[in-house]
Motif scaffolding. Structure first.
Motif, PDB file in Angstrom:
ATOM      1  N   UNK A 108      20.639  35.407  33.395  1.00  0.00           N
ATOM      2  CA  UNK A 108      19.279  35.089  32.940  1.00  0.00           C
ATOM      3  C   UNK A 108      19.086  33.618  32.587  1.00  0.00           C
ATOM      4  N   UNK A 109      20.127  32.821  32.669  1.00  0.00           N
ATOM      5  CA  UNK A 109      20.072  31.439  32.171  1.00  0.00           C
ATOM      6  C   UNK A 109      19.072  30.542  32.900  1.00  0.00           C
ATOM      7  N   UNK A 110      18.714  30.858  34.125  1.00  0.00           N
ATOM      8  CA  UNK A 110      17.766  30.014  34.861  1.00  0.00           C
ATOM      9  C   UNK A 110      16.307  30.372  34.619  1.00  0.00           C
ATOM     10  N   UNK A 111      16.051  31.370  33.810  1.00  0.00           N
ATOM     11  CA  UNK A 111      14.669  31.769  33.519  1.00  0.00           C
ATOM     12  C   UNK A 111      14.143  30.896  32.379  1.00  0.00           C
ATOM     13  N   UNK A 112      13.262  29.970  32.719  1.00  0.00           N
ATOM     14  CA  UNK A 112      12.794  28.955  31.771  1.00  0.00           C
ATOM     15  C   UNK A 112      12.034  29.544  30.583  1.00  0.00           C
ATOM     16  N   UNK A 113      11.406  30.692  30.763  1.00  0.00           N
ATOM     17  CA  UNK A 113      10.607  31.279  29.675  1.00  0.00           C
ATOM     18  C   UNK A 113      11.475  31.823  28.536  1.00  0.00           C
ATOM     19  N   UNK A 114      12.772  32.003  28.788  1.00  0.00           N
ATOM     20  CA  UNK A 114      13.673  32.495  27.745  1.00  0.00           C
ATOM     21  C   UNK A 114      14.105  31.309  26.889  1.00  0.00           C
ATOM     22  N   UNK A 115      13.663  31.316  25.635  1.00  0.00           N
ATOM     23  CA  UNK A 115      13.967  30.224  24.711  1.00  0.00           C
ATOM     24  C   UNK A 115      15.320  30.417  24.044  1.00  0.00           C
ATOM     25  N   UNK A 116      15.649  31.659  23.678  1.00  0.00           N
ATOM     26  CA  UNK A 116      16.902  31.950  22.981  1.00  0.00           C
ATOM     27  C   UNK A 116      17.460  33.277  23.466  1.00  0.00           C
ATOM     28  N   UNK A 117      18.779  33.403  23.366  1.00  0.00           N
ATOM     29  CA  UNK A 117      19.465  34.643  23.745  1.00  0.00           C
ATOM     30  C   UNK A 117      20.543  34.905  22.704  1.00  0.00           C
ATOM     31  N   UNK A 118      20.465  36.072  22.051  1.00  0.00           N
ATOM     32  CA  UNK A 118      21.433  36.441  21.028  1.00  0.00           C
ATOM     33  C   UNK A 118      22.171  37.704  21.444  1.00  0.00           C
ATOM     34  N   UNK A 119      23.487  37.699  21.337  1.00  0.00           N
ATOM     35  CA  UNK A 119      24.287  38.911  21.495  1.00  0.00           C
ATOM     36  C   UNK A 119      24.213  39.648  20.170  1.00  0.00           C
ATOM     37  N   UNK A 120      23.914  40.952  20.215  1.00  0.00           N
ATOM     38  CA  UNK A 120      23.692  41.700  18.979  1.00  0.00           C
ATOM     39  C   UNK A 120      24.493  43.000  18.966  1.00  0.00           C
ATOM     40  N   UNK A 121      24.734  43.491  17.769  1.00  0.00           N
ATOM     41  CA  UNK A 121      25.343  44.805  17.600  1.00  0.00           C
ATOM     42  C   UNK A 121      24.207  45.817  17.487  1.00  0.00           C
ATOM     43  N   UNK A 122      24.433  47.005  17.998  1.00  0.00           N
ATOM     44  CA  UNK A 122      23.406  48.033  17.938  1.00  0.00           C
ATOM     45  C   UNK A 122      23.181  48.626  19.304  1.00  0.00           C
ATOM     46  N   UNK A 123      22.038  49.256  19.473  1.00  0.00           N
ATOM     47  CA  UNK A 123      21.731  49.914  20.737  1.00  0.00           C
ATOM     48  C   UNK A 123      21.598  48.918  21.882  1.00  0.00           C
TER      49      UNK A 123
END
Length: 146
Positions: free
Chosen positions: A84-99
């Protein structure tokens, strides 16, 4: 970490353009001493960079959403941030615990563009998504004080 360095970090988090002279006045240090400390904080990686706070509404991106990403096939490699790194509209990406595996913060001009973006995310990463649209932002990116 020394208390004076913590104070410098707090001041710079609130105003990244604060001059060394003003930092010195606020901390009781000389301009050169503050300059040395800031350079050390940068070298140690405690200060990762400086940036501007953008008014996204004025630049045509008034719609903010959080997109939760869940793999459709959990046996696939966990390389979603790379996909997803080339998608300019994505400002931030967090790895999370949970579903979900990741939460993305996206900014777009309209709901129609958001709908298209969600389709692209699903297709590129082979994931399901759950989206929360932000109605207002009372505050964001507040400096840590302690």
């Amino acid at each position: 970490m020394e208390e004076i360095d913590r104070k410098i970090l707090t001041l710079l988090a609130a105003d990244g353009r604060m001059s060394f002279t003003d930092l010195g006045k606020a901390t009781g240090l000389s301009t050169s001493a503050v300059h040395q400390r800031v350079k050390r904080l940068e070298a140690r990686g405690l200060i990762k960079g400086y940036g501007a706070t953008i008014d996204h509404e004025q630049v045509g991106l008034p719609l903010t959403a959080f997109v939760s990403v869940t793999p459709i096939d959990p046996s696939e490699p966990d390389d979603y941030p790379r996909r997803l790194s080339d998608i300019a509209e994505i400002e931030s990406c967090w790895s999370v615990a949970g579903e979900e595996s990741y939460i993305l913060k996206v900014r777009v001009p309209t709901p129609a563009v958001l709908e298209d973006l969600l389709a692209r995310i699903r297709a590129i990463a082979n994931v399901s998504t759950r989206t929360t649209i932000v109605l207002s932002t009372p505050y964001e990116n507040r400096p840590v004080t302690g």
